[in-house]
Design a protein around this motif. Structure first.
Motif, mmCIF file in Angstrom:
data_model
loop_
_atom_site.group_PDB
_atom_site.id
_atom_site.type_symbol
_atom_site.label_atom_id
_atom_site.label_comp_id
_atom_site.label_asym_id
_atom_site.label_seq_id
_atom_site.Cartn_x
_atom_site.Cartn_y
_atom_site.Cartn_z
ATOM 1 N N ASP A 20 -6.451 0.548 0.421
ATOM 2 C CA ASP A 20 -6.123 1.884 0.385
ATOM 3 C C ASP A 20 -6.790 2.764 1.449
ATOM 4 O O ASP A 20 -6.339 3.617 1.918
ATOM 5 C CB ASP A 20 -6.650 2.486 -1.164
ATOM 6 C CG ASP A 20 -5.903 1.917 -2.425
ATOM 7 O OD1 ASP A 20 -4.810 1.884 -2.286
ATOM 8 O OD2 ASP A 20 -6.466 2.017 -3.189
ATOM 9 N N GLU A 21 -8.109 2.252 1.815
ATOM 10 C CA GLU A 21 -8.662 2.893 3.058
ATOM 11 C C GLU A 21 -7.740 2.664 4.203
ATOM 12 O O GLU A 21 -7.605 3.610 4.988
ATOM 13 C CB GLU A 21 -10.075 2.109 3.264
ATOM 14 C CG GLU A 21 -10.943 2.661 3.754
ATOM 15 C CD GLU A 21 -12.405 1.796 4.311
ATOM 16 O OE1 GLU A 21 -12.904 1.824 5.338
ATOM 17 O OE2 GLU A 21 -12.548 1.034 3.317
ATOM 18 N N PHE A 22 -7.220 1.451 4.411
ATOM 19 C CA PHE A 22 -6.518 1.092 5.531
ATOM 20 C C PHE A 22 -5.154 2.126 5.701
ATOM 21 O O PHE A 22 -4.867 2.817 6.748
ATOM 22 C CB PHE A 22 -5.910 -0.148 5.446
ATOM 23 C CG PHE A 22 -6.787 -1.248 5.677
ATOM 24 C CD1 PHE A 22 -7.975 -1.098 6.348
ATOM 25 C CD2 PHE A 22 -6.447 -2.714 5.433
ATOM 26 C CE1 PHE A 22 -8.875 -2.243 6.998
ATOM 27 C CE2 PHE A 22 -7.403 -3.525 5.738
ATOM 28 C CZ PHE A 22 -8.511 -3.484 6.573
ATOM 29 N N VAL A 23 -4.592 2.286 4.410
ATOM 30 C CA VAL A 23 -3.331 3.269 4.313
ATOM 31 C C VAL A 23 -3.824 4.564 4.797
ATOM 32 O O VAL A 23 -3.137 5.498 5.333
ATOM 33 C CB VAL A 23 -2.572 2.998 2.964
ATOM 34 C CG1 VAL A 23 -1.409 3.773 2.897
ATOM 35 C CG2 VAL A 23 -2.127 1.497 3.134
ATOM 36 N N ASP A 26 10.965 10.919 -1.774
ATOM 37 C CA ASP A 26 10.484 9.858 -2.773
ATOM 38 C C ASP A 26 9.516 8.852 -2.373
ATOM 39 O O ASP A 26 8.689 7.939 -2.990
ATOM 40 C CB ASP A 26 11.726 9.076 -3.358
ATOM 41 C CG ASP A 26 12.410 10.123 -4.308
ATOM 42 O OD1 ASP A 26 11.946 11.002 -4.894
ATOM 43 O OD2 ASP A 26 13.616 9.626 -4.506
ATOM 44 N N ALA A 27 9.422 8.891 -0.775
ATOM 45 C CA ALA A 27 8.343 7.625 -0.468
ATOM 46 C C ALA A 27 7.053 8.124 0.174
ATOM 47 O O ALA A 27 7.007 9.223 0.808
ATOM 48 C CB ALA A 27 9.208 7.251 0.829
ATOM 49 N N LYS A 28 5.950 7.407 -0.088
ATOM 50 C CA LYS A 28 4.842 7.494 0.657
ATOM 51 C C LYS A 28 4.391 6.173 1.564
ATOM 52 O O LYS A 28 4.254 5.239 0.813
ATOM 53 C CB LYS A 28 3.804 7.923 -0.292
ATOM 54 C CG LYS A 28 3.341 9.097 -0.679
ATOM 55 C CD LYS A 28 2.104 9.354 -1.431
ATOM 56 C CE LYS A 28 0.784 9.944 -0.658
ATOM 57 N NZ LYS A 28 -0.089 10.162 -1.371
ATOM 58 N N SER A 29 4.675 6.411 2.558
ATOM 59 C CA SER A 29 4.737 5.155 3.607
ATOM 60 C C SER A 29 3.254 4.584 3.671
ATOM 61 O O SER A 29 2.266 5.295 3.488
ATOM 62 C CB SER A 29 5.270 5.600 4.897
ATOM 63 O OG SER A 29 5.195 4.461 5.794
ATOM 64 N N SER A 30 3.143 3.392 3.932
ATOM 65 C CA SER A 30 1.961 2.724 4.427
ATOM 66 C C SER A 30 1.639 2.894 5.823
ATOM 67 O O SER A 30 0.667 2.507 6.491
ATOM 68 C CB SER A 30 2.043 1.124 4.018
ATOM 69 O OG SER A 30 3.149 0.605 4.731
ATOM 70 N N GLY A 64 0.760 -1.108 0.037
ATOM 71 C CA GLY A 64 -0.069 0.094 -0.046
ATOM 72 C C GLY A 64 0.804 1.144 0.132
ATOM 73 O O GLY A 64 0.147 2.240 -0.183
ATOM 74 N N GLY A 65 2.212 0.958 0.201
ATOM 75 C CA GLY A 65 3.045 2.338 0.483
ATOM 76 C C GLY A 65 3.555 2.612 -1.218
ATOM 77 O O GLY A 65 3.295 1.688 -2.121
ATOM 78 N N ARG A 66 4.203 3.638 -1.274
ATOM 79 C CA ARG A 66 4.698 3.998 -2.679
ATOM 80 C C ARG A 66 5.971 4.691 -2.890
ATOM 81 O O ARG A 66 6.240 4.912 -1.787
ATOM 82 C CB ARG A 66 3.540 4.942 -3.464
ATOM 83 C CG ARG A 66 2.163 4.436 -3.489
ATOM 84 C CD ARG A 66 1.468 5.526 -4.384
ATOM 85 N NE ARG A 66 1.587 5.533 -5.584
ATOM 86 C CZ ARG A 66 0.811 4.600 -6.568
ATOM 87 N NH1 ARG A 66 -0.003 3.780 -6.214
ATOM 88 N NH2 ARG A 66 1.056 4.730 -7.785
#
Ligand SMILES: *Cc1c(COP(=O)(O)O)cnc(C)c1O
Length: 388
Positions: free
Chosen positions: A264-267, A294-298, A166-168
Motif C-alpha cells: 500500500d505504501e508503494f502504491v 472506475d479505476a484506481k491505478s497502481s 495494489g490497484g482497484r
C-alpha cells in the motif's frame, strides 16, 4: 554528470533482506512453508480464495490457459498493447492468437471493439475460448463490460494483472476475480512488488486451483482422492498430466511476503508521484495519463503521449534526448502483432490502428517508489527544454 534514472526499479528494505536471510538459514530453500505464507498474504489482500505462486507471470499465464483446457484449434484474444507473454501463452497451448485494438484514452483493450469483434466471430463460428485483458500501467480494464460479454458469448477470462497488484476497480482489489476466472501477477523487479523473478495465479474456483497446483509441478499429485487405483505406499505419487517445474523458491516467496507489507505504501507513493507529474507537465504539448472513474491505478507506468503536430522534434528525437540526459525512458509497448513472430502468423502493420498510433507517440517516463522529487523535477525541466 548526474546519475542515470531508470524508468522503474525495486525497493529493498532491511526487513526484506532479513526475511531472505532467515530462509537461507532454514531447512527449506524450496517447497517449504514460505510459499503458502506468500500465497495466503496475496490471497487475503486481494480477497480471493486461492493463489498459486510460480516462477514468473509467463509461467502463470501458461498454466492458467492450460487449467482452462486451452488447446490446439482453440482461440485466445488479447490486447496488442502488452508484453509478448500475454499472447505467447496461447501459442504455448497450440491455440490461435488474435488481438483487440485499444481504447485511445486508457490504452487498455477496448470493450466496444471487443463487442464488435465478438459479434462478427459469432456469425463465423470462431468465437474465442479465452480473452486476456491486460491492466495496462496498473489501470484496470473495464471488467464489468468484459464480464458481461464473457457470460453472453461463453468465453473464459484471464486478467493479465502483471502491472496491477495494489490497484482497484469499482472499489475492489485487482486480483479478486469477481469479473474473471483467474488473474495473474508478475513480481519482476520493475513491477509493483518483487521476488526477483516470480508470478502468481489467483482464482476463486477450487477445480482450477487443484489443476494449477498440479501443472506447477510436473502434473504430479499425491492426493489419495485423485490417485488412480491403489497407492503403492507412502512414497507414492502419480503423474496425471503433462506439467512443468514452474515452482517459486522459498527464498523468493519470503521476499514477496516481506514486500507485501509495503504494497500500500508503494502504491501510495507511485500515486503521489503520478499526481506530481500531472502538475509539473500540464503545460507541455503532451497528453498525460487519463484515468477511468472506475479505476484506481497502481501506477506501474506513467506514459506521456507526444502531440507531434505541436512539436518540432520527432518521437524518436525526444526519446533519444531524454536517454542522453540520463533519463531512462522506455516504450511500452511495441505492438505485439508487429513482432516478426506474429507477422509470420499473418498479422501486419495497419491491423490495429489505435495501438499503432499510440506506439508512434508514447514514452514511459520514470516512476517507482524510490524516485526522488528532485529527480522528478529534473525530468520535468529536461522535458520543458526539449519542447521549448
Ligand atoms: C512483465 C509482464 C509479463 C511477464 O512477466 P514475467 O514475470 O517477467 O514473466 C506479462 N505480461 C505483462 C503485461 C507484463 O508486464
Amino acid at each position: 554528470m548526474s546519475q542515470f534514472i531508470p524508468y522503474g526499479r525495486q525497493d529493498i528494505s532491511q526487513a526484506d533482506i532479513d526475511a531472505v536471510l532467515d530462509i537461507l538459514r532454514s531447512d527449506w530453500l524450496t517447497q517449504g512453508p514460505a510459499i503458502e505464507r506468500f500465497e495466503a498474504a496475496v490471497a487475503a489482500y486481494c480477497g480471493v480464495r486461492y493463489a498459486v505462486a510460480v516462477s514468473s507471470a509467463t509461467a502463470a499465464l501458461h498454466i492458467a490457459c492450460l487449467a482452462l483446457d486451452l488447446k490446439e484449434g482453440d482461440r485466445l484474444w488479447t490486447s496488442p498493447n502488452t508484453f509478448v507473454a500475454s499472447a505467447n501463452c496461447g501459442r504455448y497451448c497450440g491455440a490461435t492468437v488474435d488481438f483487440v485494438d485499444i481504447d485511445p484514452q486508457t490504452y487498455n483493450l477496448n470493450p466496444s471493439a471487443l463487442e464488435q469483434k465478438l459479434a462478427v466471430a459469432a456469425q463465423q463460428s470462431c468465437l474465442p475460448n479465452v480473452v486476456v485483458p491486460v491492466h495496462f500501467a496498473g489501470q484496470s480494464c473495464e471488467m464489468n463490460k468484459i464480464a458481461e460479454l464473457s457470460a453472453f458469448y461463453r468465453f473464459r477470462v484471464i486478467e493479465d494483472a502483471s502491472h496491477a497488484i495494489g490497484g482497484r476497480y469499482q472499489g475492489r482489489p485487482i486480483g479478486c476475480c469477481s469479473f474473471s476466472d483467474m488473474a495473474v501477477f508478475s513480481f519482476h523487479p520493475v513491477k509493483i512488488i518483487t521476488t526477483g523473478e516470480g508470478g502468481m495465479v489467483l482464482t476463486n474456483r477450487e477445480d482450477f486451483y487443484e489443476r494449477l497446483i498440479r501443472l506447477r509441478s510436473h502434473g504430479i499429485t499425491r492426493n489419495p482422492d485423485l490417485i488412480q487405483g491403489e497407492s503403492d505406499g507412502s512414497w507414492y505419487y502419480q503423474q496425471l498430466e503433462l506439467g512443468f517445474n514452474y515452482r517459486m523458491t522459498d527464498i523468493q516467496a519470503a521476499l514477496g511476503t516481506s514486500q507485501m507489507q509495503r504494497l500500500d505504501e508503494f502504491v501510495a507513493q507511485r500515486r503521489f508521484l503520478a499526481q506530481r507529474y500531472d502538475c509539473l507537465l500540464h503545460d507541455l504539448p503532451i497528453t498525460l495519463p487519463w484515468q477511468h472513474p472506475d479505476a484506481k491505478s497502481s501506477w506501474h507506468l506513467y506514459v506521456i503521449r507526444l502531440n507531434l503536430d505541436k512539436i518540432r522534434k520527432t518521437h524518436r528525437q525526444v526519446f533519444e534526448l531524454l536517454r542522453q540526459t540520463g533519463i531512462g525512458v522506455n516504450l511500452h509497448y511495441i505492438p505485439v502483432h508487429t513482432q516478426p513472430y506474429y507477422q509470420s502468423l499473418g498479422f501486419q502493420w495497419g491491423d490495429f490502428p489505435n495501438t499503432e498510433n499510440y506506439y508512434q507517440e508514447a514514452i514511459s517516463i520514470p516512476i517507482y517508489f524510490g524516485l526522488k522529487e528532485i529527480d522528478q523535477d529534473r525530468i520535468a525541466t529536461v522535458l520543458h527544454e526539449i519542447f521549448s
